[in-house]
Design an enzyme around this catalytic site. Structure first.
Site, short mmCIF file in Angstrom:
data_model
loop_
_atom_site.label_atom_id
_atom_site.label_comp_id
_atom_site.label_asym_id
_atom_site.label_seq_id
_atom_site.Cartn_x
_atom_site.Cartn_y
_atom_site.Cartn_z
N GLU A 140 0.87 -1.18 0.00
CA GLU A 140 0.00 0.00 0.00
C GLU A 140 0.90 1.22 0.00
O GLU A 140 1.91 1.23 0.71
CB GLU A 140 -0.81 0.09 1.29
CG GLU A 140 -1.85 -0.96 1.47
CD GLU A 140 -2.32 -1.00 2.93
OE1 GLU A 140 -3.05 -1.92 3.26
OE2 GLU A 140 -1.91 -0.10 3.71
N TYR A 187 8.04 1.34 -7.58
CA TYR A 187 7.29 0.08 -7.59
C TYR A 187 6.88 -0.29 -9.02
O TYR A 187 6.95 -1.46 -9.41
CB TYR A 187 6.04 0.18 -6.70
CG TYR A 187 6.34 0.48 -5.24
CD1 TYR A 187 7.48 -0.02 -4.62
CD2 TYR A 187 5.48 1.28 -4.48
CE1 TYR A 187 7.76 0.27 -3.29
CE2 TYR A 187 5.75 1.56 -3.14
CZ TYR A 187 6.89 1.05 -2.56
OH TYR A 187 7.16 1.33 -1.25
C1 LIG Z 1 10.39 5.61 -1.27
C2 LIG Z 1 11.90 5.84 -1.21
C3 LIG Z 1 12.58 4.60 -0.61
C4 LIG Z 1 12.40 6.02 -2.65
O1 LIG Z 1 13.78 6.28 -2.62
P1 LIG Z 1 14.37 7.61 -3.33
O2 LIG Z 1 15.84 7.57 -3.20
O3 LIG Z 1 13.65 8.79 -2.78
O4 LIG Z 1 13.89 7.37 -4.78
P2 LIG Z 1 14.76 7.38 -6.09
O5 LIG Z 1 15.58 8.61 -6.15
O6 LIG Z 1 15.42 6.06 -6.24
O7 LIG Z 1 13.58 7.54 -7.13
C5 LIG Z 1 12.76 6.49 -7.51
C6 LIG Z 1 12.23 6.83 -8.87
O8 LIG Z 1 11.18 7.80 -8.72
C7 LIG Z 1 11.45 8.92 -9.55
N1 LIG Z 1 10.90 10.10 -8.89
C8 LIG Z 1 11.44 10.80 -7.88
N2 LIG Z 1 10.63 11.82 -7.53
C9 LIG Z 1 9.57 11.76 -8.39
C10 LIG Z 1 8.39 12.56 -8.55
N3 LIG Z 1 8.13 13.59 -7.76
N4 LIG Z 1 7.51 12.21 -9.53
C11 LIG Z 1 7.76 11.12 -10.32
N5 LIG Z 1 8.86 10.34 -10.19
C12 LIG Z 1 9.74 10.67 -9.24
C13 LIG Z 1 12.96 8.95 -9.68
O9 LIG Z 1 13.36 9.67 -10.83
C14 LIG Z 1 13.27 7.46 -9.78
O10 LIG Z 1 13.00 6.98 -11.06
P3 LIG Z 1 14.21 6.65 -12.06
O11 LIG Z 1 14.89 5.47 -11.43
O12 LIG Z 1 13.48 6.33 -13.32
O13 LIG Z 1 15.06 7.87 -12.12
C15 LIG Z 1 12.26 7.10 -0.39
O14 LIG Z 1 11.73 8.24 -1.03
C16 LIG Z 1 11.78 7.06 1.05
O15 LIG Z 1 12.41 6.47 1.91
N6 LIG Z 1 10.64 7.75 1.34
C17 LIG Z 1 10.10 7.82 2.70
C18 LIG Z 1 9.49 6.50 3.12
C19 LIG Z 1 8.42 6.06 2.16
O16 LIG Z 1 7.63 6.85 1.69
N7 LIG Z 1 8.38 4.75 1.91
C20 LIG Z 1 7.41 4.13 1.03
C21 LIG Z 1 6.32 3.52 1.84
S1 LIG Z 1 5.05 2.81 0.78
#
Ligand SMILES: CC(C)(COP(=O)(O)OP(=O)(O)OC[C@H]1O[C@@H](n2cnc3c(N)ncnc32)[C@H](O)[C@@H]1OP(=O)(O)O)[C@@H](O)C(=O)NCCC(=O)NCCS
Length: 146
Positions: A103, A115
């Site tokens: 989720e 995802y």
């Molecule tokens: C979710 C999480 C682990 C992702 O890690 P991250 O380092 O922030 O994400 P990444 O930089 O690897 O980005 C993931 C992808 O999303 C894209 N992305 C980043 N911000 C974006 C936005 N605002 N809109 C669309 N895509 C976006 C990135 O470009 C990347 O895609 P790519 O690999 O094609 O370049 C991190 O943001 C986090 O810990 N968030 C807080 C906890 C959380 O929300 N967990 C999820 C619970 S369901």
């Protein structure tokens, strides 16, 4: 260099703090502590020996759920979400898990993008599922099948 270690009742303090830094509505310490064994499996990821991320999974028969995943604020936007999620997917494979559910908040674009890259599909949207500062927020229910 990345390394992974399994979380247990003796070593989860850092990952719990990280989880608190990740969410506006984090789990309590006791909830986090209850998600470390039994049907749950939880790991942390270190980058150069610094705690960078964690995840918590749940297995029920051949179904898995990604209960939570997170990176510390300083470890985001560096592509580290991929090895972290890949580690979770490998653990699921080892455990014989077939379908994986999760989720996610509809506003969580980086997570949703991540995802989708790994093949999770949107199954259902639950209206107003999460509390949010503006009232309620929708949950997206996603599933990855082999
Ligand atoms: C979710 C999480 C682990 C992702 O890690 P991250 O380092 O922030 O994400 P990444 O930089 O690897 O980005 C993931 C992808 O999303 C894209 N992305 C980043 N911000 C974006 C936005 N605002 N809109 C669309 N895509 C976006 C990135 O470009 C990347 O895609 P790519 O690999 O094609 O370049 C991190 O943001 C986090 O810990 N968030 C807080 C906890 C959380 O929300 N967990 C999820 C619970 S369901």
């Amino acid at each position: 260099m990345l390394s992974f270690s399994q979380l247990n009742s003796n070593n989860f303090a850092g990952a719990f703090e990280l989880q608190c830094a990740c969410h506006a509505y984090p789990w309590s310490r006791s909830t986090f502590a209850s998600c470390l064994d039994g049907q749950y499996f939880a790991w942390q990821m270190l980058e150069n020996r610094q705690l960078a991320g964690f995840y918590v999974g749940l297995q029920v028969l051949d179904e898995g759920t990604l209960m939570d995943i997170g990176l510390g604020p300083h470890f985001r936007n560096k592509g580290l979400s991929r090895p972290l999620l890949e580690h979770f997917l490998q653990q699921c494979k080892k455990k014989g898990i077939q379908d994986i559910w999760l989720e996610v908040r509809a506003s969580n674009k980086p997570a949703i993008h991540l995802y989708k890259q790994y093949g999770f599909n949107l199954i259902e949207t639950r209206k107003g599922y999460y509390p949010s500062p503006d009232g309620r927020e929708d949950a997206m229910i996603m599933k990855l099948s082999p």
